[in-house]
Design a protein around this motif. Structure first.
Motif, PDB file in Angstrom:
ATOM      1  N   LEU A 277       1.576   6.098   4.055  1.00 54.15           N
ATOM      2  CA  LEU A 277       0.941   5.922   2.754  1.00 54.15           C
ATOM      3  C   LEU A 277       0.460   4.479   2.674  1.00 54.15           C
ATOM      4  O   LEU A 277       1.257   3.548   2.804  1.00 54.15           O
ATOM      5  CB  LEU A 277       1.946   6.213   1.636  1.00 54.15           C
ATOM      6  CG  LEU A 277       2.649   7.573   1.730  1.00 54.15           C
ATOM      7  CD1 LEU A 277       3.775   7.658   0.718  1.00 54.15           C
ATOM      8  CD2 LEU A 277       1.662   8.694   1.546  1.00 54.15           C
TER       9      LEU A 277
ATOM     10  N   CYS B  74      -1.284   1.679   0.388  1.00 56.06           N
ATOM     11  CA  CYS B  74      -1.630   1.357  -0.994  1.00 56.06           C
ATOM     12  C   CYS B  74      -3.045   0.796  -1.064  1.00 56.06           C
ATOM     13  O   CYS B  74      -3.397  -0.131  -0.341  1.00 56.06           O
ATOM     14  CB  CYS B  74      -0.641   0.344  -1.574  1.00 56.06           C
ATOM     15  SG  CYS B  74      -0.974   0.012  -3.323  1.00 56.06           S
TER      16      CYS B  74
ATOM     17  N   THR C 105      -3.326   5.637  -1.105  1.00 56.91           N
ATOM     18  CA  THR C 105      -2.731   5.863  -2.421  1.00 56.91           C
ATOM     19  C   THR C 105      -3.262   4.861  -3.439  1.00 56.91           C
ATOM     20  O   THR C 105      -3.902   3.877  -3.075  1.00 56.91           O
ATOM     21  CB  THR C 105      -1.194   5.722  -2.386  1.00 56.91           C
ATOM     22  OG1 THR C 105      -0.852   4.344  -2.208  1.00 56.91           O
ATOM     23  CG2 THR C 105      -0.576   6.577  -1.292  1.00 56.91           C
TER      24      THR C 105
ATOM     25  N   CYS D 154      -1.645   2.499  -6.764  1.00 55.32           N
ATOM     26  CA  CYS D 154      -0.561   1.514  -6.815  1.00 55.32           C
ATOM     27  C   CYS D 154       0.810   2.133  -6.517  1.00 55.32           C
ATOM     28  O   CYS D 154       1.165   3.171  -7.064  1.00 55.32           O
ATOM     29  CB  CYS D 154      -0.525   0.851  -8.180  1.00 55.32           C
ATOM     30  SG  CYS D 154       0.750  -0.410  -8.316  1.00 55.32           S
ATOM     31  N   ASN D 155       1.563   1.457  -5.648  1.00 61.42           N
ATOM     32  CA  ASN D 155       2.924   1.865  -5.319  1.00 61.42           C
ATOM     33  C   ASN D 155       3.968   1.013  -6.033  1.00 61.42           C
ATOM     34  O   ASN D 155       5.158   1.129  -5.762  1.00 61.42           O
ATOM     35  CB  ASN D 155       3.138   1.813  -3.803  1.00 61.42           C
ATOM     36  CG  ASN D 155       2.419   2.949  -3.126  1.00 61.42           C
ATOM     37  OD1 ASN D 155       2.797   4.102  -3.259  1.00 61.42           O
ATOM     38  ND2 ASN D 155       1.354   2.636  -2.417  1.00 61.42           N
TER      39      ASN D 155
ATOM     40  N   ILE E  42       3.700   2.416   3.588  1.00 60.13           N
ATOM     41  CA  ILE E  42       4.967   3.143   3.576  1.00 60.13           C
ATOM     42  C   ILE E  42       4.920   4.216   4.660  1.00 60.13           C
ATOM     43  O   ILE E  42       3.925   4.926   4.790  1.00 60.13           O
ATOM     44  CB  ILE E  42       5.197   3.802   2.198  1.00 60.13           C
ATOM     45  CG1 ILE E  42       5.084   2.763   1.086  1.00 60.13           C
ATOM     46  CG2 ILE E  42       6.538   4.517   2.159  1.00 60.13           C
ATOM     47  CD1 ILE E  42       4.908   3.363  -0.297  1.00 60.13           C
TER      48      ILE E  42
ATOM     49  N   TRP F 174       9.301   0.760   3.993  1.00 57.79           N
ATOM     50  CA  TRP F 174       8.232   0.142   3.228  1.00 57.79           C
ATOM     51  C   TRP F 174       7.901  -1.182   3.892  1.00 57.79           C
ATOM     52  O   TRP F 174       8.795  -1.986   4.174  1.00 57.79           O
ATOM     53  CB  TRP F 174       8.666  -0.097   1.790  1.00 57.79           C
ATOM     54  CG  TRP F 174       8.746   1.137   0.951  1.00 57.79           C
ATOM     55  CD1 TRP F 174       9.414   2.287   1.233  1.00 57.79           C
ATOM     56  CD2 TRP F 174       8.159   1.330  -0.334  1.00 57.79           C
ATOM     57  NE1 TRP F 174       9.280   3.184   0.206  1.00 57.79           N
ATOM     58  CE2 TRP F 174       8.506   2.614  -0.774  1.00 57.79           C
ATOM     59  CE3 TRP F 174       7.373   0.530  -1.153  1.00 57.79           C
ATOM     60  CZ2 TRP F 174       8.094   3.128  -1.997  1.00 57.79           C
ATOM     61  CZ3 TRP F 174       6.966   1.037  -2.378  1.00 57.79           C
ATOM     62  CH2 TRP F 174       7.323   2.331  -2.785  1.00 57.79           C
TER      63      TRP F 174
END
Length: 130
Positions: free
Chosen positions: A14, A16, A51, A53-54, A64, A71
């Motif tokens: 993932l 960001c 993605t 915002c994480n 991630i 992370w």
């Protein structure tokens, strides 16, 4: 619209692309990771998702990796080869890890900012609306 075959997927990454990460090069990080995956012919094994915002804006750019639950912080395009190799060899990219999942929660690495609690932030936002 694409529907990817995930039968051989071993890692889900993932990346960001929220506003804070985008301001410091998230799109370039995304493209560098995806290019490295393609160059190493790992597309069947590593799936990426861009993605929003994480919630770890201080750690920008955030990447991630699952299922390992790692992370990564402060990712740059030049980190892509070492990051992808870490996935290929199942050896974490230690120098960029911010949080590791240990079954009962995440643990921060030294030097990673703790951040604020979600409950506290919710109370602050709610009180500002009043």
């Amino acid at each position: 619209m694409a529907t990817w075959n995930l039968d051989k997927t071993k890692h889900h990454v993932l990346i960001c692309n929220g506003s804070s990460c985008n301001r410091v090069g998230a799109e370039e990080v995304t493209q560098a990771i995806r290019s490295e995956i393609a160059n190493q012919e790992l597309d069947p094994y590593i799936h990426t998702t861009r993605t929003l915002c994480n919630g770890r804006c201080h750690d920008k750019c955030v990447v991630i990796s699952y299922p390992d639950g790692l992370w990564y912080k402060d990712m740059k395009p030049h980190d892509a080869p070492e990051f992808v190799n870490s996935l290929k060899t199942n050896q974490p990219f230690f120098k960029k890890i911010s949080h590791t999942f240990y079954g009962e929660g995440f643990q921060r690495t030294d030097g990673t900012v703790k951040g604020i609690s979600k409950q506290k932030e919710t109370v602050i936002k709610a009180s500002k609306k009043l």
